[in-house]
Design a protein around this motif. Structure first.
Motif, short mmCIF file in Angstrom:
data_model
loop_
_atom_site.label_atom_id
_atom_site.label_comp_id
_atom_site.label_asym_id
_atom_site.label_seq_id
_atom_site.Cartn_x
_atom_site.Cartn_y
_atom_site.Cartn_z
N UNK A 63 0.82 -1.20 0.01
CA UNK A 63 -0.12 0.03 0.10
C UNK A 63 0.83 1.12 -0.08
N UNK A 64 1.94 1.10 0.77
CA UNK A 64 2.92 2.32 0.96
C UNK A 64 3.38 2.71 -0.54
N UNK A 65 3.74 1.58 -1.16
CA UNK A 65 4.44 1.69 -2.54
C UNK A 65 3.35 2.25 -3.55
N UNK A 66 2.24 1.71 -3.33
CA UNK A 66 0.95 2.21 -4.25
C UNK A 66 0.77 3.69 -4.05
N UNK A 67 1.08 4.03 -2.81
CA UNK A 67 0.59 5.38 -2.52
C UNK A 67 1.80 6.28 -3.08
N UNK A 68 2.96 6.01 -2.99
CA UNK A 68 4.06 6.73 -3.59
C UNK A 68 3.88 6.86 -5.16
N UNK A 69 3.39 5.67 -5.72
CA UNK A 69 3.19 5.86 -7.16
C UNK A 69 1.96 6.78 -7.63
N UNK A 70 1.10 6.85 -6.85
CA UNK A 70 -0.17 7.75 -7.28
C UNK A 70 0.42 9.19 -6.80
N UNK A 71 1.11 9.30 -5.75
CA UNK A 71 1.76 10.94 -5.34
C UNK A 71 2.54 11.23 -6.69
N UNK A 77 1.41 14.79 -13.33
CA UNK A 77 0.25 15.36 -14.33
C UNK A 77 -0.11 16.90 -13.87
N UNK A 78 -0.09 17.22 -12.53
CA UNK A 78 -0.43 18.78 -12.26
C UNK A 78 0.88 19.56 -12.54
N UNK A 79 2.04 19.14 -12.77
CA UNK A 79 3.01 19.96 -13.09
C UNK A 79 2.78 20.08 -14.71
#
Length: 144
Positions: A63-71, A77-79
């Motif tokens: 889950x932490x790895x997924x959270x990092x990838x989503x971040x 995308x925002x940039x």
């Protein structure tokens, strides 16, 4: 020395035991012996708790790895959107059809490039991990 025991099992459980023994290529008696030893072991609950703890730790890391990838994806995308909005001038109405056609062409190229990239298996998160050394992320140039 072994003691012989005779007991009866429900047909479905007996079938499961026979299937499992056949798949594992071990005697049914060994499976029953192992199951009874595990069930009657005083530390059985501790073993189960340890196994559950290991699984939860593995899930937490995932889950932490997924959270990092989503971040990373959200920030990328925002940039891009921020850059695109600040760098793209508005077009006159006469240039809109040509710009839309060029946009469709570029989008198709983007989708093809994305497909090739995904087929290679390389991800943005992996590239960022490879490109950025955590030791280099701290500022070394004095501000002034």
């Amino acid at each position: 020395m072994r003691t012989k025991h005779t007991f009866r099992l429900p047909p479905d459980l007996a079938g499961q035991l026979a299937d499992h023994a056949s798949r594992k290529r071990v005697p049914q008696a060994l499976i029953v012996e192992t199951a009874l030893a595990s069930f009657l072991s005083p530390d059985n609950s501790e073993r189960m708790e340890a196994a559950l703890g290991r699984r939860l730790d593995r899930l937490t890391r995932h889950v932490e790895r997924l959270e990092r990838h989503i971040t990373i994806s959200n920030e990328a995308l925002a940039l891009f959107v921020r850059f695109w909005l600040t760098a793209t001038p508005p077009l006159p109405d006469t240039a809109q059809p040509a710009a839309q056609a060029k946009g469709r062409e570029r989008y198709e190229g983007f989708v093809e490039a994305l497909g090739r990239r995904l087929a290679r298996g390389q991800t943005l998160a992996q590239e960022i991990s490879l490109d950025i050394d955590p030791a280099q992320t701290s500022p070394t140039v004095p501000r002034g």
